[in-house]
Design a protein around this motif. Structure first.
Motif, PDB file in Angstrom:
ATOM      1  N   SER A  97     -10.450 -17.352  -0.757  1.00  0.00           N
ATOM      2  CA  SER A  97     -10.443 -16.492   1.775  1.00  0.00           C
ATOM      3  C   SER A  97     -10.636 -15.755   1.220  1.00  0.00           C
ATOM      4  N   PRO A  98     -10.881 -14.050   1.903  1.00  0.00           N
ATOM      5  CA  PRO A  98     -10.715 -12.671   1.357  1.00  0.00           C
ATOM      6  C   PRO A  98     -10.055 -12.458   2.652  1.00  0.00           C
ATOM      7  N   ARG A  99      -8.963 -12.056   2.231  1.00  0.00           N
ATOM      8  CA  ARG A  99      -7.943 -11.542   4.017  1.00  0.00           C
ATOM      9  C   ARG A  99      -8.100  -9.820   3.824  1.00  0.00           C
ATOM     10  N   LYS A 100      -8.089  -9.431   5.602  1.00  0.00           N
ATOM     11  CA  LYS A 100      -8.085  -7.674   5.244  1.00  0.00           C
ATOM     12  C   LYS A 100      -7.268  -7.004   5.401  1.00  0.00           C
ATOM     13  N   GLN A 101      -6.638  -5.739   4.303  1.00  0.00           N
ATOM     14  CA  GLN A 101      -5.998  -4.905   3.966  1.00  0.00           C
ATOM     15  C   GLN A 101      -6.443  -2.874   4.327  1.00  0.00           C
ATOM     16  N   ARG A 102      -4.582  -3.034   5.402  1.00  0.00           N
ATOM     17  CA  ARG A 102      -5.051  -1.664   6.123  1.00  0.00           C
ATOM     18  C   ARG A 102      -4.598  -0.584   5.162  1.00  0.00           C
ATOM     19  N   ASP A 103      -5.610   0.773   5.041  1.00  0.00           N
ATOM     20  CA  ASP A 103      -4.373   1.818   4.362  1.00  0.00           C
ATOM     21  C   ASP A 103      -4.617   2.411   5.011  1.00  0.00           C
ATOM     22  N   VAL A 104      -3.484   3.519   5.332  1.00  0.00           N
ATOM     23  CA  VAL A 104      -3.827   4.893   5.516  1.00  0.00           C
ATOM     24  C   VAL A 104      -3.714   5.786   3.734  1.00  0.00           C
ATOM     25  N   TRP A 105      -4.178   6.590   3.772  1.00  0.00           N
ATOM     26  CA  TRP A 105      -4.542   7.594   2.545  1.00  0.00           C
ATOM     27  C   TRP A 105      -4.891   9.205   2.800  1.00  0.00           C
ATOM     28  N   THR A 106      -3.557   9.930   2.869  1.00  0.00           N
ATOM     29  CA  THR A 106      -3.353  10.463   3.263  1.00  0.00           C
ATOM     30  C   THR A 106      -3.115  12.639   1.793  1.00  0.00           C
ATOM     31  N   PHE A 107      -4.836  12.531   1.928  1.00  0.00           N
ATOM     32  CA  PHE A 107      -5.315  14.082   1.079  1.00  0.00           C
ATOM     33  C   PHE A 107      -4.694  15.365   1.363  1.00  0.00           C
ATOM     34  N   GLY A 108      -3.849  16.445   0.411  1.00  0.00           N
ATOM     35  CA  GLY A 108      -3.796  17.352   0.452  1.00  0.00           C
ATOM     36  C   GLY A 108      -4.567  18.584  -0.530  1.00  0.00           C
ATOM     37  N   ARG A 109      -4.269  19.901   0.502  1.00  0.00           N
ATOM     38  CA  ARG A 109      -5.221  20.862  -0.499  1.00  0.00           C
ATOM     39  C   ARG A 109      -5.202  22.136  -0.161  1.00  0.00           C
ATOM     40  N   LYS A 110      -4.443  23.204  -1.330  1.00  0.00           N
ATOM     41  CA  LYS A 110      -4.292  24.579  -0.467  1.00  0.00           C
ATOM     42  C   LYS A 110      -5.903  25.131  -0.636  1.00  0.00           C
ATOM     43  N   MET A 111      -6.057  25.195   0.544  1.00  0.00           N
ATOM     44  CA  MET A 111      -7.158  26.254   1.212  1.00  0.00           C
ATOM     45  C   MET A 111      -7.490  27.559   0.577  1.00  0.00           C
ATOM     46  N   GLY A 112      -8.550  27.592  -0.256  1.00  0.00           N
ATOM     47  CA  GLY A 112      -9.384  28.624  -1.021  1.00  0.00           C
ATOM     48  C   GLY A 112      -8.348  28.775  -2.478  1.00  0.00           C
ATOM     49  N   SER A 113      -7.830  27.281  -2.875  1.00  0.00           N
ATOM     50  CA  SER A 113      -7.355  27.315  -3.926  1.00  0.00           C
ATOM     51  C   SER A 113      -8.929  27.483  -5.135  1.00  0.00           C
ATOM     52  N   LYS A 114      -8.559  27.941  -6.371  1.00  0.00           N
ATOM     53  CA  LYS A 114      -9.706  28.017  -7.588  1.00  0.00           C
ATOM     54  C   LYS A 114      -9.661  25.943  -7.578  1.00  0.00           C
ATOM     55  N   ASP A 115      -8.352  25.208  -7.346  1.00  0.00           N
ATOM     56  CA  ASP A 115      -8.903  24.053  -7.379  1.00  0.00           C
ATOM     57  C   ASP A 115      -9.589  23.173  -6.370  1.00  0.00           C
ATOM     58  N   PRO A 116     -10.725  23.330  -6.334  1.00  0.00           N
ATOM     59  CA  PRO A 116     -11.021  22.696  -5.163  1.00  0.00           C
ATOM     60  C   PRO A 116     -11.044  20.798  -5.219  1.00  0.00           C
ATOM     61  N   ASN A 117     -10.171  20.113  -5.960  1.00  0.00           N
ATOM     62  CA  ASN A 117     -10.117  19.093  -5.712  1.00  0.00           C
ATOM     63  C   ASN A 117      -8.690  18.421  -4.479  1.00  0.00           C
ATOM     64  N   TRP A 118      -8.308  17.489  -4.100  1.00  0.00           N
ATOM     65  CA  TRP A 118      -7.559  17.569  -3.252  1.00  0.00           C
ATOM     66  C   TRP A 118      -6.704  16.364  -3.948  1.00  0.00           C
ATOM     67  N   GLN A 119      -6.058  16.105  -3.570  1.00  0.00           N
ATOM     68  CA  GLN A 119      -4.447  15.226  -4.108  1.00  0.00           C
ATOM     69  C   GLN A 119      -3.962  13.982  -3.159  1.00  0.00           C
ATOM     70  N   LEU A 120      -3.853  13.095  -3.861  1.00  0.00           N
ATOM     71  CA  LEU A 120      -2.798  11.998  -3.281  1.00  0.00           C
ATOM     72  C   LEU A 120      -1.674  12.707  -2.678  1.00  0.00           C
ATOM     73  N   VAL A 121      -1.017  13.015  -1.227  1.00  0.00           N
ATOM     74  CA  VAL A 121      -0.215  13.232  -0.804  1.00  0.00           C
ATOM     75  C   VAL A 121       0.913  12.328  -0.577  1.00  0.00           C
ATOM     76  N   ALA A 122       0.000  10.642   0.051  1.00  0.00           N
ATOM     77  CA  ALA A 122       1.137   9.764   0.700  1.00  0.00           C
ATOM     78  C   ALA A 122       0.134   9.290   1.033  1.00  0.00           C
ATOM     79  N   THR A 123       0.950   7.080   1.376  1.00  0.00           N
ATOM     80  CA  THR A 123      -0.075   6.019   0.991  1.00  0.00           C
ATOM     81  C   THR A 123       0.805   5.286   2.616  1.00  0.00           C
ATOM     82  N   GLY A 124      -0.103   4.798   3.485  1.00  0.00           N
ATOM     83  CA  GLY A 124       0.703   3.572   4.719  1.00  0.00           C
ATOM     84  C   GLY A 124      -0.500   2.957   5.083  1.00  0.00           C
ATOM     85  N   ALA A 125       0.591   2.500   5.409  1.00  0.00           N
ATOM     86  CA  ALA A 125       0.016   0.903   6.699  1.00  0.00           C
ATOM     87  C   ALA A 125      -0.488   1.569   8.102  1.00  0.00           C
TER      88      ALA A 125
END
Length: 97
Positions: free
Chosen positions: A69-97
């Protein structure tokens, strides 16, 4: 460190855990922020997924969860990035429910 303790405790008890990702049911933007002074942006994404998870003792008997039986799992993930940076990647900075 807390995760390692849980794994070690289960191993000492002779428990094995089986987990299966059953699917993603919802994906939504929860929040977005931008600090113009620092040029830092954060985007929070809400996930609603379904997991099938169970733990069995050394005899193979289910002692936690339900392997069918499956159960529901809720998560909120926050990604951060310095805009204008040469690095286009967003980094995971926080997780929570």
């Amino acid at each position: 460190a807390a995760f390692d303790e849980v794994v070690q405790t289960r191993a000492r008890q002779g428990l094995t855990v089986q987990a299966e990702f059953a699917g993603l049911r919802e994906l939504a933007l929860a929040d977005a922020e931008f600090d113009a002074k620092s040029r830092e942006a954060e985007v929070s994404v809400r996930f609603l997924g379904e997991l099938i998870s169970s733990a069995r003792d050394s005899a193979g008997q289910v002692v936690e969860g339900d392997p069918k039986s499956p159960r529901k799992q809720r998560d909120v993930w926050t990604f951060g990035r310095k805009m204008g940076s040469k690095d286009p990647n967003w980094q995971l900075v926080a997780t929570g429910a």
